[in-house]
Design a protein around this motif. Sequence first.
Motif, PDB file in Angstrom:
ATOM      1  N   HIS A   6      36.040  47.196  47.733  1.00  0.00           N
ATOM      2  CA  HIS A   6      37.240  46.031  47.338  1.00  0.00           C
ATOM      3  C   HIS A   6      37.424  46.383  46.368  1.00  0.00           C
ATOM      4  O   HIS A   6      36.719  47.211  45.515  1.00  0.00           O
ATOM      5  CB  HIS A   6      36.188  44.780  47.029  1.00  0.00           C
ATOM      6  CG  HIS A   6      35.305  44.276  48.066  1.00  0.00           C
ATOM      7  ND1 HIS A   6      36.080  43.285  49.292  1.00  0.00           N
ATOM      8  CD2 HIS A   6      34.060  44.124  48.282  1.00  0.00           C
ATOM      9  CE1 HIS A   6      34.844  42.685  49.937  1.00  0.00           C
ATOM     10  NE2 HIS A   6      33.908  43.163  49.649  1.00  0.00           N
ATOM     11  N   ASP A  63      31.730  38.272  50.110  1.00  0.00           N
ATOM     12  CA  ASP A  63      32.136  37.081  49.921  1.00  0.00           C
ATOM     13  C   ASP A  63      33.709  37.477  49.993  1.00  0.00           C
ATOM     14  O   ASP A  63      34.068  36.878  48.685  1.00  0.00           O
ATOM     15  CB  ASP A  63      32.273  35.954  50.049  1.00  0.00           C
ATOM     16  CG  ASP A  63      32.665  34.890  50.847  1.00  0.00           C
ATOM     17  OD1 ASP A  63      34.207  35.370  51.353  1.00  0.00           O
ATOM     18  OD2 ASP A  63      33.240  33.769  50.203  1.00  0.00           O
ATOM     19  N   PRO A  64      34.868  37.742  50.438  1.00  0.00           N
ATOM     20  CA  PRO A  64      36.263  38.285  50.261  1.00  0.00           C
ATOM     21  C   PRO A  64      36.814  37.288  49.177  1.00  0.00           C
ATOM     22  O   PRO A  64      37.466  36.920  47.862  1.00  0.00           O
ATOM     23  CB  PRO A  64      36.774  38.401  51.726  1.00  0.00           C
ATOM     24  CG  PRO A  64      35.617  39.169  51.841  1.00  0.00           C
ATOM     25  CD  PRO A  64      34.545  38.610  52.013  1.00  0.00           C
ATOM     26  N   ALA A  65      36.424  35.724  49.897  1.00  0.00           N
ATOM     27  CA  ALA A  65      37.078  34.429  49.017  1.00  0.00           C
ATOM     28  C   ALA A  65      36.773  34.701  47.367  1.00  0.00           C
ATOM     29  O   ALA A  65      37.029  34.118  46.891  1.00  0.00           O
ATOM     30  CB  ALA A  65      36.772  33.172  50.152  1.00  0.00           C
ATOM     31  N   ALA A  66      34.980  34.633  47.588  1.00  0.00           N
ATOM     32  CA  ALA A  66      34.782  34.546  46.393  1.00  0.00           C
ATOM     33  C   ALA A  66      35.115  35.445  45.009  1.00  0.00           C
ATOM     34  O   ALA A  66      35.279  35.237  44.271  1.00  0.00           O
ATOM     35  CB  ALA A  66      32.912  34.472  46.496  1.00  0.00           C
ATOM     36  N   ASP A  68      37.936  36.490  45.367  1.00  0.00           N
ATOM     37  CA  ASP A  68      39.391  36.232  45.126  1.00  0.00           C
ATOM     38  C   ASP A  68      39.536  35.659  44.098  1.00  0.00           C
ATOM     39  O   ASP A  68      40.219  35.703  42.679  1.00  0.00           O
ATOM     40  CB  ASP A  68      40.079  35.998  46.045  1.00  0.00           C
ATOM     41  CG  ASP A  68      40.670  36.897  47.559  1.00  0.00           C
ATOM     42  OD1 ASP A  68      40.564  37.796  47.029  1.00  0.00           O
ATOM     43  OD2 ASP A  68      40.691  36.170  48.602  1.00  0.00           O
ATOM     44  N   GLU A  69      38.410  34.841  44.165  1.00  0.00           N
ATOM     45  CA  GLU A  69      38.444  33.710  43.286  1.00  0.00           C
ATOM     46  C   GLU A  69      37.838  34.054  41.438  1.00  0.00           C
ATOM     47  O   GLU A  69      38.399  33.845  40.799  1.00  0.00           O
ATOM     48  CB  GLU A  69      37.559  32.834  43.132  1.00  0.00           C
ATOM     49  CG  GLU A  69      37.628  31.242  42.578  1.00  0.00           C
ATOM     50  CD  GLU A  69      36.039  30.136  43.096  1.00  0.00           C
ATOM     51  OE1 GLU A  69      35.821  29.601  42.125  1.00  0.00           O
ATOM     52  OE2 GLU A  69      36.279  29.854  44.313  1.00  0.00           O
ATOM     53  N   TRP A  77      43.620  39.604  41.244  1.00  0.00           N
ATOM     54  CA  TRP A  77      43.647  39.521  42.497  1.00  0.00           C
ATOM     55  C   TRP A  77      42.832  40.310  43.148  1.00  0.00           C
ATOM     56  O   TRP A  77      42.562  41.469  42.603  1.00  0.00           O
ATOM     57  CB  TRP A  77      45.180  38.904  43.151  1.00  0.00           C
ATOM     58  CG  TRP A  77      45.982  40.606  43.181  1.00  0.00           C
ATOM     59  CD1 TRP A  77      45.762  41.114  44.135  1.00  0.00           C
ATOM     60  CD2 TRP A  77      46.682  40.235  42.087  1.00  0.00           C
ATOM     61  NE1 TRP A  77      46.445  42.203  43.901  1.00  0.00           N
ATOM     62  CE2 TRP A  77      47.330  42.246  43.188  1.00  0.00           C
ATOM     63  CE3 TRP A  77      46.996  39.707  40.976  1.00  0.00           C
ATOM     64  CZ2 TRP A  77      48.323  42.569  42.274  1.00  0.00           C
ATOM     65  CZ3 TRP A  77      47.945  41.059  40.062  1.00  0.00           C
ATOM     66  CH2 TRP A  77      48.360  42.340  40.583  1.00  0.00           C
ATOM     67  N   ARG A  78      42.642  39.976  44.574  1.00  0.00           N
ATOM     68  CA  ARG A  78      41.290  41.002  45.574  1.00  0.00           C
ATOM     69  C   ARG A  78      42.995  42.130  46.241  1.00  0.00           C
ATOM     70  O   ARG A  78      43.328  41.015  46.845  1.00  0.00           O
ATOM     71  CB  ARG A  78      40.215  40.471  45.551  1.00  0.00           C
ATOM     72  CG  ARG A  78      39.886  41.285  47.307  1.00  0.00           C
ATOM     73  CD  ARG A  78      38.639  41.157  47.611  1.00  0.00           C
ATOM     74  NE  ARG A  78      39.240  39.614  48.379  1.00  0.00           N
ATOM     75  CZ  ARG A  78      39.620  40.219  49.723  1.00  0.00           C
ATOM     76  NH1 ARG A  78      39.797  41.275  50.300  1.00  0.00           N
ATOM     77  NH2 ARG A  78      40.197  39.171  50.480  1.00  0.00           N
ATOM     78  N   GLU A  80      44.056  43.278  49.376  1.00  0.00           N
ATOM     79  CA  GLU A  80      44.269  43.492  50.741  1.00  0.00           C
ATOM     80  C   GLU A  80      43.229  44.948  51.291  1.00  0.00           C
ATOM     81  O   GLU A  80      43.805  45.669  50.733  1.00  0.00           O
ATOM     82  CB  GLU A  80      44.467  42.800  51.712  1.00  0.00           C
ATOM     83  CG  GLU A  80      44.353  41.203  51.209  1.00  0.00           C
ATOM     84  CD  GLU A  80      43.307  40.786  52.590  1.00  0.00           C
ATOM     85  OE1 GLU A  80      42.987  41.162  52.615  1.00  0.00           O
ATOM     86  OE2 GLU A  80      42.870  39.868  51.528  1.00  0.00           O
TER      87      GLU A  80
END
Length: 81
Positions: A6, A63-66, A68-69, A77-78, A80
């Motif tokens: 990531h 978790d990609p969403a975590a 991102d946050e 930002w993360r 992709e």
Amino acid sequence: MSDVRHVLVLPDRDAAEEAAEAVRERFGLAEEPRLLRDALAGEDDAEDAQWLVVLRDEDERLDPAALDEFAGEWDGWREEP
């Protein structure tokens, strides 16, 4: 095992260093994240660089969403894959 990574993109070195320390604690990472300077195209000035925090996730447990946050807490930002 896979080679999942990531990449968190952060606006400056201070943010990247703080995030690298905090991400280990928050997500329980055993391995130290890598910090990389990513100069913007055509720019030589360090002020115009983004900083990357690279996290290995071989077990694919992050978790990609975590993430991102988390990156958003430092105005980042993360990226992709």
